[in-house]
Design an enzyme around this catalytic site. Sequence first.
Site, mmCIF file in Angstrom:
data_model
loop_
_atom_site.group_PDB
_atom_site.id
_atom_site.type_symbol
_atom_site.label_atom_id
_atom_site.label_comp_id
_atom_site.label_asym_id
_atom_site.label_seq_id
_atom_site.Cartn_x
_atom_site.Cartn_y
_atom_site.Cartn_z
ATOM 1 N N GLU A 140 38.863 -47.645 21.907
ATOM 2 C CA GLU A 140 37.586 -48.295 21.605
ATOM 3 C C GLU A 140 37.815 -49.617 20.875
ATOM 4 O OE1 GLU A 140 34.164 -45.027 21.110
ATOM 5 O OE2 GLU A 140 35.853 -44.691 19.768
ATOM 6 N N GLU A 186 37.658 -37.787 24.050
ATOM 7 C CA GLU A 186 36.867 -37.125 23.011
ATOM 8 C C GLU A 186 36.156 -35.849 23.460
ATOM 9 O OE1 GLU A 186 37.001 -41.416 21.492
ATOM 10 O OE2 GLU A 186 37.131 -40.357 23.398
#
Length: 262
Positions: free
Chosen positions: A119, A140
């Site tokens: 990210e 995730e």
Amino acid sequence: MGLVTVSRHGATAVMTYANPPFGTMTAAGSQEMLDLFRPLAADAGVRAIVITGGLPDIFIRHYDVDELSGMGEALRDRPPPPAAGPPEQGFLALADAIAAAPKPVIAAINGLCMGGGFELSLACDLRIANPKAAAIGLPETRVGIFPGGGGTQRLPRVVGEAKAVEIILRGLTFTGAEAHAIGMVHELADDALARALEIAAEFEGKGAEGVAYAKRLTRAALDRPVAEGLADERASFLAVMQTASAREGLSQGRRPAQIQDL
């Protein structure tokens, strides 16, 4: 000893993150990086910033799972918090600062780059990866959460909605070469940092204002109606034409040899 070091290579600043032994991002590490990043972003003498990992074959492995688990326990049985404004500190503020910086930020992905690490790279303008990087992506959902550091918003803008949905829902990761094949990274290089520095050096010869306007306008292109973006572009073009760097660049561009290179 801190987790982040900064070195200068000409007009390029290199930020190196190292959190041995695993190379995970932490609250302390992200705040330290933010505190160092902000003055670099504001320094007119820095024309580009490169972010890389300081451990062998690790860019940023992912965000520290123990910290995330502790956050989950702290939020247990509490009502969902209301929507908040832009963050001012921590990892989320760091990602936003990278995306908004008025100069190019390049991720030199030298190895593992998952979750929060990926990210962070998505907030960068360019991503150069080692083709043998073992895992790049957003896993995730494998641990019951989802990318909360910008991944659900930035990845679709990079690879398109359909591919982003597949990657995020399935928790997929890719080697460096695979990531390049689907557009998650821009280039492959066995020495990602060396290649990132080569690209960063290009900006020493470009007008800083022109690059800053170009980044801001392109970044905002998908977030607003075309008419609004075009109006901003036209006004910004007139503004950049008033700068000394634009006048100098255009003057040099009038030379025959320069015209052929455009």
